[in-house]
Design a protein around this motif. Sequence first.
Motif, PDB file in Angstrom:
ATOM      1  N   UNK A 229      40.264  -8.493 -25.886  1.00  0.00           N
ATOM      2  CA  UNK A 229      39.440  -7.056 -26.880  1.00  0.00           C
ATOM      3  C   UNK A 229      39.058  -6.340 -25.612  1.00  0.00           C
ATOM      4  N   UNK A 230      38.464  -4.972 -25.495  1.00  0.00           N
ATOM      5  CA  UNK A 230      37.108  -4.020 -25.264  1.00  0.00           C
ATOM      6  C   UNK A 230      38.120  -2.978 -25.972  1.00  0.00           C
ATOM      7  N   UNK A 231      36.534  -1.670 -24.974  1.00  0.00           N
ATOM      8  CA  UNK A 231      36.633  -0.806 -25.693  1.00  0.00           C
ATOM      9  C   UNK A 231      36.416   0.487 -25.472  1.00  0.00           C
ATOM     10  N   UNK A 232      37.938   1.074 -26.054  1.00  0.00           N
ATOM     11  CA  UNK A 232      38.929   1.758 -25.777  1.00  0.00           C
ATOM     12  C   UNK A 232      38.775   3.064 -24.623  1.00  0.00           C
ATOM     13  N   UNK A 233      38.276   3.137 -23.698  1.00  0.00           N
ATOM     14  CA  UNK A 233      37.800   3.961 -21.978  1.00  0.00           C
ATOM     15  C   UNK A 233      38.487   5.551 -23.058  1.00  0.00           C
ATOM     16  N   UNK A 234      37.591   6.025 -23.803  1.00  0.00           N
ATOM     17  CA  UNK A 234      37.447   8.023 -23.565  1.00  0.00           C
ATOM     18  C   UNK A 234      36.784   8.503 -22.828  1.00  0.00           C
ATOM     19  N   UNK A 235      35.966   8.438 -22.673  1.00  0.00           N
ATOM     20  CA  UNK A 235      35.514   9.000 -21.060  1.00  0.00           C
ATOM     21  C   UNK A 235      35.344  10.368 -21.113  1.00  0.00           C
ATOM     22  N   UNK A 236      37.244  10.686 -20.396  1.00  0.00           N
ATOM     23  CA  UNK A 236      37.731  11.715 -19.997  1.00  0.00           C
ATOM     24  C   UNK A 236      38.222  12.783 -21.398  1.00  0.00           C
ATOM     25  N   UNK A 237      37.884  11.980 -22.683  1.00  0.00           N
ATOM     26  CA  UNK A 237      38.403  12.796 -23.946  1.00  0.00           C
ATOM     27  C   UNK A 237      37.390  14.024 -24.050  1.00  0.00           C
ATOM     28  N   UNK A 238      38.417  15.152 -24.688  1.00  0.00           N
ATOM     29  CA  UNK A 238      37.221  16.298 -24.900  1.00  0.00           C
ATOM     30  C   UNK A 238      36.265  16.254 -26.114  1.00  0.00           C
TER      31      UNK A 238
END
Lengths: 174, 174, 174, 174, 174, 174
Positions: B19-28
């Motif tokens: 499990x991990x928290x999905x990386x959404x850093x680059x999403x607008x």
Amino acid sequence: MMNSKEKAGLSHLDDQGQAKMVDVTAKVETTREAVACGLVRMQPSTVRLILEGGFPKGDVFSVARVAGIMAAKKTWELIPLCHPLMLTGIDVSFSSTPERGEIALEARVKTVGKTGVEMEALTAVSVAALTIYDMCKAVDREMVISEIFLQSKQGGRSGTFIRSGVLPPSASGS
Amino acid sequence: MMNSKEKAGLSHLDDQGQAKMVDVTAKVETTREAVACGLVRMQPSTVRLILEGGFPKGDVFSVARVAGIMAAKKTWELIPLCHPLMLTGIDVSFSSTPERGEIALEARVKTVGKTGVEMEALTAVSVAALTIYDMCKAVDREMVISEIFLQSKQGGRSGTFIRSGVLPPSASGS
Amino acid sequence: MMNSKEKAGLSHLDDQGQAKMVDVTAKVETTREAVACGLVRMQPSTVRLILEGGFPKGDVFSVARVAGIMAAKKTWELIPLCHPLMLTGIDVSFSSTPERGEIALEARVKTVGKTGVEMEALTAVSVAALTIYDMCKAVDREMVISEIFLQSKQGGRSGTFIRSGVLPPSASGS
Amino acid sequence: MMNSKEKAGLSHLDDQGQAKMVDVTAKVETTREAVACGLVRMQPSTVRLILEGGFPKGDVFSVARVAGIMAAKKTWELIPLCHPLMLTGIDVSFSSTPERGEIALEARVKTVGKTGVEMEALTAVSVAALTIYDMCKAVDREMVISEIFLQSKQGGRSGTFIRSGVLPPSASGS
Amino acid sequence: MMNSKEKAGLSHLDDQGQAKMVDVTAKVETTREAVACGLVRMQPSTVRLILEGGFPKGDVFSVARVAGIMAAKKTWELIPLCHPLMLTGIDVSFSSTPERGEIALEARVKTVGKTGVEMEALTAVSVAALTIYDMCKAVDREMVISEIFLQSKQGGRSGTFIRSGVLPPSASGS
Amino acid sequence: MMNSKEKAGLSHLDDQGQAKMVDVTAKVETTREAVACGLVRMQPSTVRLILEGGFPKGDVFSVARVAGIMAAKKTWELIPLCHPLMLTGIDVSFSSTPERGEIALEARVKTVGKTGVEMEALTAVSVAALTIYDMCKAVDREMVISEIFLQSKQGGRSGTFIRSGVLPPSASGS
């Protein structure tokens, strides 16, 4: 018209119908247990993806189990009129029927206290189901969380309750 | 066997299935909205008790509405892999069909953010339903929380989703 | 009778008077600041005990300050219809007038967001005051928490507000 | 100078004046009750707007009541040195005097425990008052939260306390 | 290979290795106490800055102490399989050795309950250490939080445990 | 004596040394990342028990991973002066060296925000380590949580930081 027994029943509402936390000060502490159930319906392929997907079997269940256990402990924080309780045991388990596209959930919660743990068991099931939904929603957005109910309870003045096997017509799909 | 598209879909699990928290850093950040629904099935008399019981109409709904709104804001705290989001609007509403013994719930949640608010809407419905259960359980222990699903969502890369009207066979009761 | 402007004012209630979290999705983010004040009235000897009591000066204030800062961050969790906000600055300060038996509190809160931080500043003051009460109640049970109000706010569509200096007659004690 | 009784009184501070949570391990559990009061002062028209505004009477009170009840359960989380307690009853009520522009709040909290519930009752009143403020601030920004104090307490080694009727001069507005 | 005693030992895992909250329903309540320790290693100048920096001595410790106390109360919320407990006493203290660049932490936690408070004491130490880190990180980013362990525990079926003085070789730096 | 640069460094303390949440209102939002590490030292047999114990491999890690992820999201709630942040990615991983009796932890946290995520990464590691401790303490009470430090950070005005490989003498065990 409502008879007085029914009126008394909605115990969270006082004489003017205002919400309050029911006074259980004078009740004795007894051992309590409650079992709640629920279902997540999804595409059969989604169930299989969870079970056989090449990653350690059951990791979705592992995260959902932890979420359910932690949520049971927070029930009093989520449900406005629930009493805080010191839970003494929580178990969340899953079984799956891929061909029907179903994952069944069960939560068993125990305490020694003045009120029952029905809401804690139901909250554990609900949050575990939501967690399954969250982890699978990218492949199946049409999942349905369903049939969340109290299976049984023990302890307290009202004694033991075991749900009759048949769901109401509209829920049982007959 | 699972194809690569399906595998990608379970986005909360990394290559080893952890499990991990999905990386959404680059999403607008975009404007997001989600609508979720649910049902609480109960005795017709219980529905009427809520609606006509001599106390200010709708107080059960009033408490359940507040519970649903507050729970939506805590979704990231309950669902392990959900991202924290700054919700910009939450609406929880109820409608009842006493003769069928049903209370229907709907939650509409909005944000401007990098991820959607489906889980927030589903959590609002679930906790509002649990609150109805809690407030009515003294008169009707056989209530069933059911048919919790995503009705629609807007915003984000995957665009608009509107659920097709028909529930899966086992849920729709046909 | 209520005119339409007033009706619009109670913005947390929808057309049917049901609670909802106001939709601020379309509002622009601006820099916001709010300052709130409050008083704890106590025996003059209790104020002196806090200030001169042989223990490191100001430890009561130190604990109360931390409590106020932490509470400001939890405002959205406590006040049902408040929006979550990412606070960018919180300051809680105290001044005392032993001869009047008063400790004055001030909280200054900042954010860049779609809604104001009035409630965050007021919550910081309230919880800091409650903490002072808690720490001193063993010597003075008749303390009164009083005069909690918004001193000023800046930012947002409604612009700057600075409270006129005079409290309402019944609060100012004249 | 402080006598030893006063010094003992600030029981949250140890010999060096450092904060700690008072050790109540050896205390017996007794039935406890506390009643706290508070006021929200506002324009008379704001009180009337709440009471007669065309929406279901009392919805502001309904939300504030739920907020107060939920906050009482979180007191130990907000006030750093408070002990966790399993509250067994919480009641929050309101009365209004439109011509004076006042809404009065009262919270009654019960437990069976080793420490009292004064802080829980005061926290319920404070957060209910903040919630009223939040819901009405769009029409009346000059509201004042005031006169929050302990009305009475029962149980525990220190026995029953009933506040003398008169507020300190500066608070009573005489 | 694991013998049955060891297998029983990992008491949070059921027969299938799934997480659950251990059932302590039948255990008696006893007085419990646990003491945990920890270290924050930093530049000697950073220790001196905390101790002699021209600001009221010990304010970093004051904030860290409050953080540790508050975290102890939230242990059940952070550690998934911990039971909720009503803590009856929490003490967090610090000592410093500037020439070695060390701040030592100790937390002492008490309760009367069915399970021990080891995790509460360890959580208090951990969060107090993180708070020191947070407050000093702008001057010293290479701090290390270290040697967090259980010093002693009392109460419960397993009785008293006192840690032998010597750390394992790799931790003691010998 | 402390030079002015050092004094400025303890940015959580104002001119009088009182705690406050640093004002970051004017800072720009940038992409941030932080990596933190930690160790749990235990008996080699305890490591093996976790790895090979007949139950689904890694369930201890699975629970600890979820605990670490959830704790990272609550950092602002635990560390008094931390700013709330909307985390956009969290990863917690483990590696084990049974012969040395060590489990190593690493947490990687990302956000787009005005402040860094060092504390979030360190909190994730700390709570994951505490969870391992909790799950194994029945077989090994002498475990030590150790070497928690910041490995690297990126983003923000202070730019990239990568820790030099060598721990301070007393921590590295040389």
